[in-house]
Every structure is written in C-alpha cells, then in structure tokens.
Scaffold this motif. Sequence first.
Motif, mmCIF file in Angstrom:
data_model
loop_
_atom_site.group_PDB
_atom_site.id
_atom_site.type_symbol
_atom_site.label_atom_id
_atom_site.label_comp_id
_atom_site.label_asym_id
_atom_site.label_seq_id
_atom_site.Cartn_x
_atom_site.Cartn_y
_atom_site.Cartn_z
ATOM 1 N N GLU A 62 0.845 -1.200 0.000
ATOM 2 C CA GLU A 62 0.000 0.000 0.000
ATOM 3 C C GLU A 62 0.884 1.254 0.000
ATOM 4 O O GLU A 62 1.756 1.413 0.851
ATOM 5 C CB GLU A 62 -0.901 0.015 1.239
ATOM 6 C CG GLU A 62 -1.816 1.239 1.297
ATOM 7 C CD GLU A 62 -2.589 1.346 2.603
ATOM 8 O OE1 GLU A 62 -3.306 2.360 2.779
ATOM 9 O OE2 GLU A 62 -2.456 0.436 3.448
ATOM 10 N N ASP A 63 0.616 2.136 -0.955
ATOM 11 C CA ASP A 63 1.374 3.378 -1.085
ATOM 12 C C ASP A 63 0.836 4.408 -0.096
ATOM 13 O O ASP A 63 -0.303 4.881 -0.228
ATOM 14 C CB ASP A 63 1.262 3.899 -2.523
ATOM 15 C CG ASP A 63 2.188 5.075 -2.799
ATOM 16 O OD1 ASP A 63 2.819 5.576 -1.859
ATOM 17 O OD2 ASP A 63 2.273 5.477 -3.979
ATOM 18 N N LEU A 64 1.660 4.759 0.887
ATOM 19 C CA LEU A 64 1.238 5.712 1.918
ATOM 20 C C LEU A 64 1.686 7.141 1.623
ATOM 21 O O LEU A 64 1.342 8.055 2.379
ATOM 22 C CB LEU A 64 1.803 5.295 3.282
ATOM 23 C CG LEU A 64 1.548 3.850 3.735
ATOM 24 C CD1 LEU A 64 2.106 3.630 5.138
ATOM 25 C CD2 LEU A 64 0.060 3.530 3.693
ATOM 26 N N ARG A 65 2.421 7.353 0.561
ATOM 27 C CA ARG A 65 2.996 8.673 0.296
ATOM 28 C C ARG A 65 1.963 9.777 0.122
ATOM 29 O O ARG A 65 2.228 10.930 0.511
ATOM 30 C CB ARG A 65 3.916 8.601 -0.919
ATOM 31 C CG ARG A 65 5.172 7.767 -0.684
ATOM 32 C CD ARG A 65 6.012 7.599 -1.938
ATOM 33 N NE ARG A 65 5.266 6.860 -2.970
ATOM 34 C CZ ARG A 65 5.746 6.619 -4.189
ATOM 35 N NH1 ARG A 65 6.953 7.059 -4.524
ATOM 36 N NH2 ARG A 65 5.029 5.951 -5.068
ATOM 37 N N PRO A 66 0.760 9.514 -0.427
ATOM 38 C CA PRO A 66 -0.227 10.610 -0.538
ATOM 39 C C PRO A 66 -0.824 11.030 0.807
ATOM 40 O O PRO A 66 -1.449 12.095 0.888
ATOM 41 C CB PRO A 66 -1.305 10.015 -1.445
ATOM 42 C CG PRO A 66 -0.660 8.870 -2.157
ATOM 43 C CD PRO A 66 0.328 8.321 -1.178
ATOM 44 N N LEU A 67 -0.636 10.240 1.855
ATOM 45 C CA LEU A 67 -1.238 10.559 3.147
ATOM 46 C C LEU A 67 -0.490 11.699 3.832
ATOM 47 O O LEU A 67 0.703 11.910 3.600
ATOM 48 C CB LEU A 67 -1.224 9.325 4.057
ATOM 49 C CG LEU A 67 -1.958 8.084 3.531
ATOM 50 C CD1 LEU A 67 -1.803 6.935 4.522
ATOM 51 C CD2 LEU A 67 -3.432 8.395 3.291
ATOM 52 N N PRO A 68 -1.147 12.449 4.730
ATOM 53 C CA PRO A 68 -0.462 13.504 5.486
ATOM 54 C C PRO A 68 0.640 12.915 6.376
ATOM 55 O O PRO A 68 0.567 11.750 6.789
ATOM 56 C CB PRO A 68 -1.579 14.130 6.334
ATOM 57 C CG PRO A 68 -2.846 13.720 5.679
ATOM 58 C CD PRO A 68 -2.597 12.389 5.034
ATOM 59 N N PHE A 69 1.625 13.745 6.677
ATOM 60 C CA PHE A 69 2.738 13.280 7.506
ATOM 61 C C PHE A 69 2.241 12.745 8.845
ATOM 62 O O PHE A 69 2.726 11.701 9.333
ATOM 63 C CB PHE A 69 3.743 14.415 7.737
ATOM 64 C CG PHE A 69 4.812 14.055 8.723
ATOM 65 C CD1 PHE A 69 5.852 13.214 8.367
ATOM 66 C CD2 PHE A 69 4.773 14.529 10.030
ATOM 67 C CE1 PHE A 69 6.838 12.853 9.289
ATOM 68 C CE2 PHE A 69 5.748 14.185 10.952
ATOM 69 C CZ PHE A 69 6.787 13.343 10.580
ATOM 70 N N ASP A 70 1.301 13.435 9.493
ATOM 71 C CA ASP A 70 0.802 12.977 10.797
ATOM 72 C C ASP A 70 0.228 11.567 10.695
ATOM 73 O O ASP A 70 0.445 10.729 11.585
ATOM 74 C CB ASP A 70 -0.260 13.940 11.332
ATOM 75 C CG ASP A 70 0.340 15.234 11.854
ATOM 76 O OD1 ASP A 70 1.567 15.271 12.082
ATOM 77 O OD2 ASP A 70 -0.423 16.208 12.030
ATOM 78 N N THR A 71 -0.499 11.287 9.619
ATOM 79 C CA THR A 71 -1.077 9.953 9.442
ATOM 80 C C THR A 71 0.020 8.923 9.195
ATOM 81 O O THR A 71 -0.027 7.813 9.742
ATOM 82 C CB THR A 71 -2.073 9.946 8.272
ATOM 83 O OG1 THR A 71 -3.069 10.940 8.497
ATOM 84 C CG2 THR A 71 -2.726 8.588 8.113
ATOM 85 N N ARG A 72 0.998 9.281 8.377
ATOM 86 C CA ARG A 72 2.094 8.351 8.111
ATOM 87 C C ARG A 72 2.888 8.070 9.387
ATOM 88 O O ARG A 72 3.342 6.947 9.613
ATOM 89 C CB ARG A 72 3.032 8.897 7.023
ATOM 90 C CG ARG A 72 2.385 9.056 5.663
ATOM 91 C CD ARG A 72 3.427 9.161 4.549
ATOM 92 N NE ARG A 72 4.494 10.103 4.840
ATOM 93 C CZ ARG A 72 4.429 11.417 4.643
ATOM 94 N NH1 ARG A 72 3.303 11.967 4.180
ATOM 95 N NH2 ARG A 72 5.455 12.198 4.926
#
Length: 532
Positions: free
Chosen positions: A320-330
């Motif tokens: 799952e590509d997490l790069r589009p998520l906000p930094f706080d979520t990552r």
Amino acid sequence: MPAFAELLERLVFTPGRNAKLALLKRFFATERDPDRGVALAAISGELSFTAAKPALVRELVASRTDPVLLAWSHDYVGDLAETVALIWPEPTHRPNRPPPELSEVVEALELAAKAEIPAMLAEWLDLLDPGGRLALIKLVTGGLRVGASGRLARQALADWSGHPVEEIEEVWHGVPPPYLPLFAWLEGRAERPDPRDAPVFRSPMLAQPLEAPDIAALDHTAFRAEWKWDGVRVQASAGPGGRRLWTRTGEDLSGAFPEILEALDFHAVVDGELLVIRDGEVAPFADLQQRLNRKVVGPKMLRDHPAGLRLYDLLFEAGEDLRPLPFDTRRERLEAWFACVKPARMDLSPQVAFASMEQLAALRDGARAAGIEGLMLKRGDAPYIAGRPKGLWWKWKRAPLSVDAVLMYAQRGHGKRSSTYSDYTFGLWRPDGAGGEELVPVGKAYSGYTDQELVWLDRWIRNHTLSRFGPVREVEKELVLEVVFDAAQLSSRHKSGVAMRFPRISRLRPDKPAAEADRLEALMAMVENRPQ
C-alpha cells in the motif's frame, strides 16, 4: 563508440545543468539500442570491469611508449585517460575494420579473462581516434567524471519522453542494463515495465534550508520537529522480490551493510538515517565512514562499528502506497507498524516537543553539544512528494565552524579540472617537541571557492611548489585559507587525531601571515563527543 566518445567530451566541456540535459536528451533520442542503454548504465555507474585496472592500462601504454615520457606526461596532464588518448602511438598498419561499438566493448570486457584484456585494449586503441581512446579508458577504469550523474541522466530521459522522472526512478532498478524494456516504454512501443515486488528505489522527499525570512513567516503550529541526525539518509525496501538499502541518490548500499539487509524481514519501504549506534548512542560520522564504500565487511568491522537504522517515515506497507497521506497519518502508521513488526537494528527517530519558535531555536543552538546536525521541521498535513517542494519540509542546521589553516599540498581535480590544482590539503600548527611548531594536516577540501579564486590558487600553487610526489605538489607554507566545516570528530586514521565533516574553502587569506593561522588545539576544542 564514436558517438559515446563525443557525448563524454561535450559533457566535460559543457557548463550548466540544462545544457548537459540537452546533450543527454539528444543522445538518447538519436542513438540505437543497445548502445544508448549501455551508455546510460556507464554514466549512472552501473558498469564495473574488475579486471581492467589502471595499473594494467599503464603497463600496456608503457609497452608502446617511453615509460619515462609516459610518467612525465601523466604528471603534467593529471588524468590517466587523457594521457593515454594523447600519447598512444598511431599504428603503422591500422586494422581493416571500423571502430568498435560501445555495446561490443562492454560485452567483450565482461566475458574476457584478465590475460586477454591487454591485447583487446591495444586493438581498440589502434582503431580509435584520441576522443575515442579517452572514452574507452574512462569506461574501462571507471573514471567517468563528466559532470553527469545517474539522476541527471534519468531527468534527461524524462525530458525526452515526457514521463515524470519519479515514474522512471520507480522502474529503473527493476530493469537491468541495457534497459531495452525501459526504452520501449519511453518510446511508446510497450507498456510500462512492472517491477512487481522488486525492491526498487523511490525518489525521496527533501527539505529546504530554513533561512531568516522563512523563519519570520513560519506558522510553527503547523509543523512537527525531529532531530537531524548526522548519518546517511537511506531508503530500505523489502518484500517478496528481495531486499535493498538505497542512499537518497539511489546508490545501492546493501553489500556494505549486511546486518541491516538481514534485518529487513518485512514487506514495507521505510525512510530513515543510517548510523553507527553503540549501546543506544549515536557514534560520530567518522565511525560510519569506516563502513561506507566497502565491498567486504569483516567480523571485526561488524563488531566494532555496528550499524543501525533510525526511522523517519513509512512509504509503503504491504504494497500500500502511503505517500499521498499527510505526515501525521504516516507517522501514526509508522509507530503502529514498528510496534507490530519490531524490526531488528532499528528504532524510531523521536519527535521533539516545542511551543514556540524561540524554544525551537534554543533546541537548535544546543544541537552541537549533543552531536546532532540540527532540526527538521515537517508540516503535519504534508504528503510525501519526491524532490524538494517549498514550504513542506525545512532543515534548520546548526551554524558551521571555521578555522584559519595553512595550505600544504595540492592535487589536480578530475574531469574539466583535470589540468587545474583544485584539491587542497591544509594544516594547523602544533608543538614539534623541540620547542618550535610544525604544521600537521587536518583536512582536504575541493569546493567553496569561486572560479576566479580557483584560477588564482592554481597559479599560486605552480609558482610556490617545493616538491612533487606523483600527482601531488607540496607548496610553500605561506597561504592561509579560511575553512568552514560542519563538525570535528576524533579520528585515529588521521595524523592530527581529528577529522572534519564537510570541509570547504570559505575565503582566501593572502593578507594573513601563516604564523597567525590557528593551532591544532583550537580544532580539538571543537570536537564533539570527546571523552571526558
């Protein structure tokens, strides 16, 4: 081979990134497969010929020329490939065949035994003109310092094809040279190559330096703070298709850090800092340097310089590509993933609490005493974007240190600086044990000066040479240089007992007497993590 030789020559003598991009773009658009793919691999540092060492080349050329003339010519020119290109004698009877293709040279070198290489090189050198000889020797000895990197070459592919460079980066390590499926995709003749679960490199997100105008406009409540650790930024990629450890420029470090590779027992891509860590404490960068660029790492090195990975970010989790998520979520996902997986030799880079920019500035000012480079500021709502987007990530490094040092030795550079003395060894004063003082080398720098200062320095060195040691000139101990650097660390590898981190020339001090340059104790007082 002639087209590749012309490309290298023009890259060396063409200033400016955009002009180099234009040369590479034209080459990829006009050359045929597989030669353009082989050239791409050569420029990117993906080719290595272990049997064709510089010593073998020198022996071959010495057998065709006067060895003394060869030694003098090499000393004057400063570059082995350029010397060979100029001094190689024209054959009495030129072979009745065209010059070799680039792919032909590479294939022959990969298959040949060491004993066969001198005869092969001699035949090729007879067939080529000086430009072709230069390219050949640079290729076989791994000396392609032409001001073009793998990243620049991939950007040229992007400019030529219209595909984003980030897409090309993600395909790159899943396709071996000469990259035939890659070029077929870029030309629209085939689908994009699918690396599947191969551990490919993803372009990293980088930070902008935080300067005074940006500080004044910064809304500190939107940002999260972390320490900027003094190691090597890396990306660890692991999954069903394999495991790899990449630098931020896509260089494969896997072989130099087998214990880290063994610890990548998961299906994810993480972003972090490679460090030497002993008993939970980060060792000086000089300790990590002992591990870099090694093909073989023995048990003693593994024991004395244990590597660890301090994690910043989670880019992929189980595909799952997490790069589009906000930094706080990552960050939340990273913490949950870490608690579940518990990867060996890794920990989380802690977030730094702060309530104001003044408090953050005080933390940054204290970073040097803790052996830390400074601070990173990351917007809580920022996605992970390849490149260096403005305003999302900031790096707030501590101020550099400086000393006034005396120029001791100089050496010619590489590429377009191969005929100019551009690498400088400098020293500081210390007691000589007999009531006087002596200079001891403390560092080497080859950047920081302007083009005009380089011309002045080269002329000064030639006019003040005391003796020569191969390519190195010892000069009169008269010229003072102001040297800035990021840190000083104890080092048993250096005669002075101390090593500088990223030294560069800040300014020339011909006005200052050499006797007034700094003493070694002044540099020793700047050493971090010094035993009490």
